[in-house]
Design a protein around this motif. Structure first.
Motif, PDB file in Angstrom:
ATOM      1  N   LYS A 152      49.220 -14.641  59.650  1.00  0.00           N
ATOM      2  CA  LYS A 152      48.664 -13.912  60.788  1.00  0.00           C
ATOM      3  C   LYS A 152      48.544 -12.454  60.394  1.00  0.00           C
ATOM      4  O   LYS A 152      49.389 -11.938  59.660  1.00  0.00           O
ATOM      5  CB  LYS A 152      49.576 -14.028  62.014  1.00  0.00           C
ATOM      6  CG  LYS A 152      49.597 -15.411  62.643  1.00  0.00           C
ATOM      7  CD  LYS A 152      50.351 -15.404  63.952  1.00  0.00           C
ATOM      8  CE  LYS A 152      49.616 -14.593  64.957  1.00  0.00           C
ATOM      9  NZ  LYS A 152      49.469 -15.104  66.271  1.00  0.00           N
ATOM     10  N   PRO A 153      47.532 -11.772  60.903  1.00  0.00           N
ATOM     11  CA  PRO A 153      47.410 -10.340  60.603  1.00  0.00           C
ATOM     12  C   PRO A 153      48.567  -9.558  61.222  1.00  0.00           C
ATOM     13  O   PRO A 153      49.146  -9.955  62.236  1.00  0.00           O
ATOM     14  CB  PRO A 153      46.087  -9.935  61.251  1.00  0.00           C
ATOM     15  CG  PRO A 153      45.429 -11.171  61.722  1.00  0.00           C
ATOM     16  CD  PRO A 153      46.448 -12.263  61.734  1.00  0.00           C
ATOM     17  N   PRO A 183      40.602 -18.403  64.733  1.00  0.00           N
ATOM     18  CA  PRO A 183      40.393 -16.950  64.560  1.00  0.00           C
ATOM     19  C   PRO A 183      41.670 -16.109  64.542  1.00  0.00           C
ATOM     20  O   PRO A 183      41.645 -14.957  64.137  1.00  0.00           O
ATOM     21  CB  PRO A 183      39.516 -16.571  65.762  1.00  0.00           C
ATOM     22  CG  PRO A 183      38.823 -17.834  66.140  1.00  0.00           C
ATOM     23  CD  PRO A 183      39.818 -18.937  65.848  1.00  0.00           C
ATOM     24  N   TRP A 184      42.805 -16.652  64.984  1.00  0.00           N
ATOM     25  CA  TRP A 184      44.036 -15.873  65.089  1.00  0.00           C
ATOM     26  C   TRP A 184      45.070 -16.192  64.013  1.00  0.00           C
ATOM     27  O   TRP A 184      45.982 -15.421  63.789  1.00  0.00           O
ATOM     28  CB  TRP A 184      44.676 -16.070  66.468  1.00  0.00           C
ATOM     29  CG  TRP A 184      43.735 -15.692  67.559  1.00  0.00           C
ATOM     30  CD1 TRP A 184      43.490 -14.443  68.039  1.00  0.00           C
ATOM     31  CD2 TRP A 184      42.876 -16.575  68.267  1.00  0.00           C
ATOM     32  NE1 TRP A 184      42.524 -14.498  69.015  1.00  0.00           N
ATOM     33  CE2 TRP A 184      42.126 -15.802  69.177  1.00  0.00           C
ATOM     34  CE3 TRP A 184      42.649 -17.948  68.240  1.00  0.00           C
ATOM     35  CZ2 TRP A 184      41.193 -16.344  70.037  1.00  0.00           C
ATOM     36  CZ3 TRP A 184      41.707 -18.478  69.098  1.00  0.00           C
ATOM     37  CH2 TRP A 184      41.000 -17.681  69.982  1.00  0.00           C
ATOM     38  N   ALA A 223      39.231 -10.305  66.458  1.00  0.00           N
ATOM     39  CA  ALA A 223      38.420 -10.816  65.354  1.00  0.00           C
ATOM     40  C   ALA A 223      37.153  -9.974  65.203  1.00  0.00           C
ATOM     41  O   ALA A 223      36.479  -9.663  66.181  1.00  0.00           O
ATOM     42  CB  ALA A 223      38.066 -12.276  65.599  1.00  0.00           C
ATOM     43  N   GLY A 224      36.881  -9.560  63.990  1.00  0.00           N
ATOM     44  CA  GLY A 224      35.683  -8.782  63.702  1.00  0.00           C
ATOM     45  C   GLY A 224      35.858  -7.279  63.827  1.00  0.00           C
ATOM     46  O   GLY A 224      34.935  -6.525  63.564  1.00  0.00           O
ATOM     47  N   SER A 225      37.033  -6.829  64.262  1.00  0.00           N
ATOM     48  CA  SER A 225      37.279  -5.387  64.347  1.00  0.00           C
ATOM     49  C   SER A 225      38.494  -5.048  63.504  1.00  0.00           C
ATOM     50  O   SER A 225      39.231  -5.924  63.072  1.00  0.00           O
ATOM     51  CB  SER A 225      37.470  -4.948  65.801  1.00  0.00           C
ATOM     52  OG  SER A 225      38.602  -5.570  66.358  1.00  0.00           O
TER      53      SER A 225
END
Length: 178
Positions: A37-38, A13-14, A75-77
């Motif tokens: 990575k974001p 997720p990261w 994750a998800g936001s």
């Protein structure tokens, strides 16, 4: 340089790790490992004589270290970088800023990762209670004078490259503006 092929070799997720086969301008082959990575936000909470910092345990280096508040969307936001910066500041320190000034966008480690970060100067601070995530257990925050921040760097207690780059950018923009 041209990408010939790309394959995801790891994902969680990261982050995503991919292996790219490339062709150099002279036609010779090459290989790149890329960590995707974001982007994240990093905040320089400025008080009259210095900055607020946070200290936490960083698993990859196996020790506690001081750094500026920073983080990414879970994750998800998601949302804009200014909102992220405000959230990270409040979450990690309990501080709220009346003013947030964007100082710039840098890359964390562009030799192997696409991750960048936006740097914000937070001023007009009011104190509150932190609301830390589970992964931030044991984190503490403290105000340091400019001289004490310099001593932390020299004592190898502030070793986070994005924090040091952000501090450098702050000093450069302050010198040019002032």
């Amino acid at each position: 340089m041209e990408q010939v092929s790309s394959q995801v070799v790891y994902h969680n997720p990261w982050m995503t790790v991919r292996e790219d086969v490339i062709r150099h301008p002279d036609g010779s082959p090459g290989l790149y490992g890329v960590v995707e990575k974001p982007d994240f936000a990093l905040v320089l909470p400025r008080w009259s004589r210095g900055f607020w910092l946070v200290e936490q345990y960083r698993y990859p280096i196996g020790r506690h270290a001081w750094e500026f508040p920073q983080g990414g969307w879970s994750a998800g936001s998601g949302g804009d970088q200014l909102s992220l910066a405000r959230q990270e500041l409040a979450e990690e320190t309990g501080l709220h800023a009346s003013e947030m000034r964007h100082l710039g966008h840098l890359f964390a480690a562009y030799g192997f990762s696409n991750q960048g970060f936006d740097i914000y100067l937070a001023t007009g601070l009011t104190e509150g209670e932190p609301d830390r995530e589970v992964s931030e257990q044991g984190m503490r925050h403290k105000a340091f004078t400019d001289g004490e921040v310099a001593q932390l760097i020299l004592a190898k207690q502030l070793v986070d490259a994005p924090s040091l780059a952000a501090l450098t950018l702050y000093h450069l923009t302050s010198t040019v503006a002032g």
